[in-house]
Write a protein that holds these residues in place. Structure first.
Motif, PDB file in Angstrom:
ATOM      1  N   GLN A 155       0.819  -1.212   0.000  1.00  0.00           N
ATOM      2  CA  GLN A 155       0.000   0.000   0.000  1.00  0.00           C
ATOM      3  C   GLN A 155       0.857   1.269   0.000  1.00  0.00           C
ATOM      4  O   GLN A 155       0.554   2.227  -0.711  1.00  0.00           O
ATOM      5  CB  GLN A 155      -0.936   0.005   1.209  1.00  0.00           C
ATOM      6  N   ASN A 156       1.941   1.275   0.770  1.00  0.00           N
ATOM      7  CA  ASN A 156       2.818   2.453   0.816  1.00  0.00           C
ATOM      8  C   ASN A 156       3.488   2.706  -0.526  1.00  0.00           C
ATOM      9  O   ASN A 156       3.589   3.846  -0.971  1.00  0.00           O
ATOM     10  CB  ASN A 156       3.883   2.301   1.901  1.00  0.00           C
ATOM     11  N   LYS A 157       3.955   1.645  -1.159  1.00  0.00           N
ATOM     12  CA  LYS A 157       4.613   1.804  -2.455  1.00  0.00           C
ATOM     13  C   LYS A 157       3.615   2.297  -3.502  1.00  0.00           C
ATOM     14  O   LYS A 157       3.953   3.133  -4.337  1.00  0.00           O
ATOM     15  CB  LYS A 157       5.242   0.480  -2.898  1.00  0.00           C
ATOM     16  N   ARG A 158       2.389   1.805  -3.452  1.00  0.00           N
ATOM     17  CA  ARG A 158       1.356   2.275  -4.386  1.00  0.00           C
ATOM     18  C   ARG A 158       1.105   3.764  -4.198  1.00  0.00           C
ATOM     19  O   ARG A 158       1.037   4.522  -5.158  1.00  0.00           O
ATOM     20  CB  ARG A 158       0.049   1.508  -4.177  1.00  0.00           C
ATOM     21  N   PHE A 159       0.969   4.174  -2.931  1.00  0.00           N
ATOM     22  CA  PHE A 159       0.703   5.583  -2.656  1.00  0.00           C
ATOM     23  C   PHE A 159       1.882   6.448  -3.081  1.00  0.00           C
ATOM     24  O   PHE A 159       1.703   7.488  -3.720  1.00  0.00           O
ATOM     25  CB  PHE A 159       0.388   5.786  -1.163  1.00  0.00           C
ATOM     26  N   ASN A 160       3.090   6.025  -2.758  1.00  0.00           N
ATOM     27  CA  ASN A 160       4.282   6.782  -3.153  1.00  0.00           C
ATOM     28  C   ASN A 160       4.392   6.892  -4.663  1.00  0.00           C
ATOM     29  O   ASN A 160       4.711   7.962  -5.196  1.00  0.00           O
ATOM     30  CB  ASN A 160       5.546   6.144  -2.576  1.00  0.00           C
ATOM     31  N   ASN A 161       4.125   5.811  -5.360  1.00  0.00           N
ATOM     32  CA  ASN A 161       4.163   5.826  -6.821  1.00  0.00           C
ATOM     33  C   ASN A 161       3.115   6.790  -7.382  1.00  0.00           C
ATOM     34  O   ASN A 161       3.373   7.513  -8.341  1.00  0.00           O
ATOM     35  CB  ASN A 161       3.935   4.408  -7.358  1.00  0.00           C
ATOM     36  N   PHE A 162       1.944   6.812  -6.768  1.00  0.00           N
ATOM     37  CA  PHE A 162       0.872   7.724  -7.169  1.00  0.00           C
ATOM     38  C   PHE A 162       1.319   9.174  -7.010  1.00  0.00           C
ATOM     39  O   PHE A 162       1.143   9.990  -7.918  1.00  0.00           O
ATOM     40  CB  PHE A 162      -0.378   7.429  -6.332  1.00  0.00           C
ATOM     41  N   ILE A 163       1.923   9.508  -5.885  1.00  0.00           N
ATOM     42  CA  ILE A 163       2.370  10.880  -5.646  1.00  0.00           C
ATOM     43  C   ILE A 163       3.497  11.254  -6.606  1.00  0.00           C
ATOM     44  O   ILE A 163       3.515  12.358  -7.154  1.00  0.00           O
ATOM     45  CB  ILE A 163       2.819  11.087  -4.175  1.00  0.00           C
ATOM     46  N   ILE A 164       4.418  10.354  -6.850  1.00  0.00           N
ATOM     47  CA  ILE A 164       5.501  10.617  -7.805  1.00  0.00           C
ATOM     48  C   ILE A 164       4.919  10.879  -9.196  1.00  0.00           C
ATOM     49  O   ILE A 164       5.380  11.758  -9.920  1.00  0.00           O
ATOM     50  CB  ILE A 164       6.515   9.449  -7.843  1.00  0.00           C
ATOM     51  N   THR A 165       3.880  10.140  -9.554  1.00  0.00           N
ATOM     52  CA  THR A 165       3.204  10.362 -10.836  1.00  0.00           C
ATOM     53  C   THR A 165       2.595  11.758 -10.879  1.00  0.00           C
ATOM     54  O   THR A 165       2.685  12.446 -11.900  1.00  0.00           O
ATOM     55  CB  THR A 165       2.108   9.294 -11.060  1.00  0.00           C
TER      56      THR A 165
ATOM     57  N   PHE B  65       4.551  17.865  -0.501  1.00  0.00           N
ATOM     58  CA  PHE B  65       5.033  17.694  -1.872  1.00  0.00           C
ATOM     59  C   PHE B  65       6.544  17.913  -1.973  1.00  0.00           C
ATOM     60  O   PHE B  65       7.208  17.260  -2.776  1.00  0.00           O
ATOM     61  CB  PHE B  65       4.267  18.591  -2.842  1.00  0.00           C
ATOM     62  N   TYR B  66       7.079  18.809  -1.167  1.00  0.00           N
ATOM     63  CA  TYR B  66       8.525  19.027  -1.178  1.00  0.00           C
ATOM     64  C   TYR B  66       9.261  17.744  -0.782  1.00  0.00           C
ATOM     65  O   TYR B  66      10.268  17.384  -1.399  1.00  0.00           O
ATOM     66  CB  TYR B  66       8.924  20.174  -0.247  1.00  0.00           C
ATOM     67  N   ALA B  67       8.743  17.051   0.223  1.00  0.00           N
ATOM     68  CA  ALA B  67       9.377  15.804   0.658  1.00  0.00           C
ATOM     69  C   ALA B  67       9.386  14.780  -0.479  1.00  0.00           C
ATOM     70  O   ALA B  67      10.381  14.075  -0.686  1.00  0.00           O
ATOM     71  CB  ALA B  67       8.651  15.244   1.876  1.00  0.00           C
ATOM     72  N   TYR B  68       8.298  14.700  -1.222  1.00  0.00           N
ATOM     73  CA  TYR B  68       8.240  13.762  -2.345  1.00  0.00           C
ATOM     74  C   TYR B  68       9.138  14.208  -3.497  1.00  0.00           C
ATOM     75  O   TYR B  68       9.765  13.380  -4.162  1.00  0.00           O
ATOM     76  CB  TYR B  68       6.803  13.567  -2.824  1.00  0.00           C
ATOM     77  N   MET B  69       9.213  15.505  -3.745  1.00  0.00           N
ATOM     78  CA  MET B  69      10.102  15.992  -4.802  1.00  0.00           C
ATOM     79  C   MET B  69      11.555  15.712  -4.451  1.00  0.00           C
ATOM     80  O   MET B  69      12.348  15.327  -5.310  1.00  0.00           O
ATOM     81  CB  MET B  69       9.875  17.489  -5.032  1.00  0.00           C
ATOM     82  N   LYS B  70      11.875  15.876  -3.189  1.00  0.00           N
ATOM     83  CA  LYS B  70      13.229  15.581  -2.713  1.00  0.00           C
ATOM     84  C   LYS B  70      13.532  14.088  -2.854  1.00  0.00           C
ATOM     85  O   LYS B  70      14.604  13.701  -3.312  1.00  0.00           O
ATOM     86  CB  LYS B  70      13.340  16.023  -1.248  1.00  0.00           C
ATOM     87  N   MET B  71      12.559  13.252  -2.484  1.00  0.00           N
ATOM     88  CA  MET B  71      12.723  11.808  -2.601  1.00  0.00           C
ATOM     89  C   MET B  71      12.902  11.408  -4.075  1.00  0.00           C
ATOM     90  O   MET B  71      13.753  10.581  -4.405  1.00  0.00           O
ATOM     91  CB  MET B  71      11.511  11.091  -2.001  1.00  0.00           C
ATOM     92  N   LYS B  72      12.110  12.013  -4.958  1.00  0.00           N
ATOM     93  CA  LYS B  72      12.210  11.712  -6.388  1.00  0.00           C
ATOM     94  C   LYS B  72      13.582  12.098  -6.927  1.00  0.00           C
ATOM     95  O   LYS B  72      14.207  11.336  -7.667  1.00  0.00           O
ATOM     96  CB  LYS B  72      11.100  12.451  -7.147  1.00  0.00           C
ATOM     97  N   LYS B  73      14.052  13.279  -6.557  1.00  0.00           N
ATOM     98  CA  LYS B  73      15.356  13.757  -7.009  1.00  0.00           C
ATOM     99  C   LYS B  73      16.474  12.832  -6.524  1.00  0.00           C
ATOM    100  O   LYS B  73      17.368  12.468  -7.289  1.00  0.00           O
ATOM    101  CB  LYS B  73      15.575  15.189  -6.513  1.00  0.00           C
ATOM    102  N   LYS B  74      16.411  12.423  -5.267  1.00  0.00           N
ATOM    103  CA  LYS B  74      17.436  11.519  -4.729  1.00  0.00           C
ATOM    104  C   LYS B  74      17.402  10.171  -5.447  1.00  0.00           C
ATOM    105  O   LYS B  74      18.430   9.576  -5.725  1.00  0.00           O
ATOM    106  CB  LYS B  74      17.231  11.312  -3.228  1.00  0.00           C
ATOM    107  N   SER B  75      16.208   9.716  -5.767  1.00  0.00           N
ATOM    108  CA  SER B  75      16.069   8.461  -6.486  1.00  0.00           C
ATOM    109  C   SER B  75      16.670   8.555  -7.880  1.00  0.00           C
ATOM    110  O   SER B  75      17.357   7.643  -8.342  1.00  0.00           O
ATOM    111  CB  SER B  75      14.591   8.089  -6.578  1.00  0.00           C
ATOM    112  N   GLU B  76      16.412   9.673  -8.554  1.00  0.00           N
ATOM    113  CA  GLU B  76      16.949   9.869  -9.900  1.00  0.00           C
ATOM    114  C   GLU B  76      18.480   9.981  -9.878  1.00  0.00           C
ATOM    115  O   GLU B  76      19.142   9.548 -10.810  1.00  0.00           O
ATOM    116  CB  GLU B  76      16.345  11.130 -10.528  1.00  0.00           C
TER     117      GLU B  76
END
Length: 93
Positions: A40-50, A79-90
């Motif tokens: 469930q967490n991965k689904r939600f995180n993927n949704f927010i990244i999308t 949203f900043y936390a997710y943008m930061k997470m996305k950037k670190k992942s990339e």
């Protein structure tokens, strides 16, 4: 990465997340195998990244959350936390 947020935000986004995946599964049957592997967490995180990956989509969700009564400061932090997470992942961090 744990992200602590105002539960009002997640309460609004959870049904939208389920609708998103329902439509994805309707459109692409092969997506089901990938969907089954996510918790469930991965689904939600993927949704927010999308959401944050497309400026127009992000703006629409942001405005919807504001309209539903979410605090702007909390939304920005969320949203900043997710943008930061996305950037670190990339970047491979």
């Amino acid at each position: 990465m744990d992200i602590y947020v105002d539960t009002k935000i997640t309460d609004i986004l959870e049904p939208l997340c389920r609708k998103f995946y329902s439509e994805c599964l309707d459109e692409e049957e092969s997506y089901y195998e990938f969907y089954k592997t996510m918790d469930q967490n991965k689904r939600f995180n993927n949704f927010i990244i999308t959401i944050i990956s497309d400026k127009k989509t992000f703006n629409n969700y942001y405005k919807l959350l504001i309209k539903k009564g979410c605090d702007k400061k909390e939304l920005n932090k969320f949203f900043y936390a997710y943008m930061k997470m996305k950037k670190k992942s990339e970047d491979g961090c």
